[in-house]
Design a protein around this motif. Sequence first.
Motif, short mmCIF file in Angstrom:
data_model
loop_
_atom_site.label_atom_id
_atom_site.label_comp_id
_atom_site.label_asym_id
_atom_site.label_seq_id
_atom_site.Cartn_x
_atom_site.Cartn_y
_atom_site.Cartn_z
N VAL A 208 0.85 -1.30 0.00
CA VAL A 208 0.04 -0.07 0.01
C VAL A 208 0.75 1.35 -0.09
O VAL A 208 1.93 1.29 0.68
CB VAL A 208 -0.92 0.11 1.31
CG1 VAL A 208 -1.72 1.28 1.46
CG2 VAL A 208 -1.90 -1.02 1.19
N PHE A 209 0.57 2.13 -0.91
CA PHE A 209 1.37 3.49 -0.93
C PHE A 209 0.28 4.48 -0.72
O PHE A 209 -0.61 4.90 -1.14
CB PHE A 209 1.92 3.59 -2.47
CG PHE A 209 2.90 2.53 -2.80
CD1 PHE A 209 4.26 2.55 -2.40
CD2 PHE A 209 2.27 1.22 -3.50
CE1 PHE A 209 5.17 1.80 -2.90
CE2 PHE A 209 3.43 0.58 -4.13
CZ PHE A 209 4.65 0.56 -3.74
N LEU A 210 0.67 5.16 0.33
CA LEU A 210 0.18 6.39 0.93
C LEU A 210 0.80 7.79 0.41
O LEU A 210 1.90 7.69 0.96
CB LEU A 210 -0.18 6.40 2.42
CG LEU A 210 -0.81 7.51 3.11
CD1 LEU A 210 -2.19 7.64 2.71
CD2 LEU A 210 -0.56 7.42 4.53
N PHE A 211 0.03 8.48 -0.29
CA PHE A 211 0.74 9.84 -0.68
C PHE A 211 0.11 10.85 -0.04
O PHE A 211 -1.16 10.92 0.02
CB PHE A 211 0.63 9.95 -2.14
CG PHE A 211 1.28 9.04 -3.21
CD1 PHE A 211 2.65 9.16 -3.24
CD2 PHE A 211 0.67 7.87 -3.45
CE1 PHE A 211 3.33 8.22 -3.98
CE2 PHE A 211 1.32 6.92 -4.35
CZ PHE A 211 2.77 7.21 -4.61
N VAL A 212 0.96 11.77 0.48
CA VAL A 212 0.36 13.00 1.42
C VAL A 212 0.67 14.07 0.48
O VAL A 212 1.90 14.49 0.44
CB VAL A 212 1.04 12.95 2.87
CG1 VAL A 212 0.35 14.20 3.56
CG2 VAL A 212 0.68 11.58 3.65
#
Length: 97
Positions: free
Chosen positions: A80-84
């Motif tokens: 899972v990649f979380l971009f902020v």
Amino acid sequence: DLPPVLYEPVTCKPPCRAILNPYCQINIRGKLWICPFCLTRNPFPPHYKDISNTNQPAELLPKYTTIEYTLSRPAQAPPVFLFVVDTCLDADDLKAL
């Protein structure tokens, strides 16, 4: 430019499963960490018994905000990649993003 870490990541309790990172609250004396996503208190695994202010695993070092783990087993779930994104950018920078 950082080398891969050759051990399993330390994860938060289910269902969260977030990974230990430099942004977690750490209680060295109590040997536990608090997940910044769900605020769950998690004990460190037994192999972290020697953790101290001067002896910290890579996950807690500020330069390791991104870690590549080399797992000894196949991953159980896809990554899972979380971009902020900071939306307080000026319009040109935000459009470029």
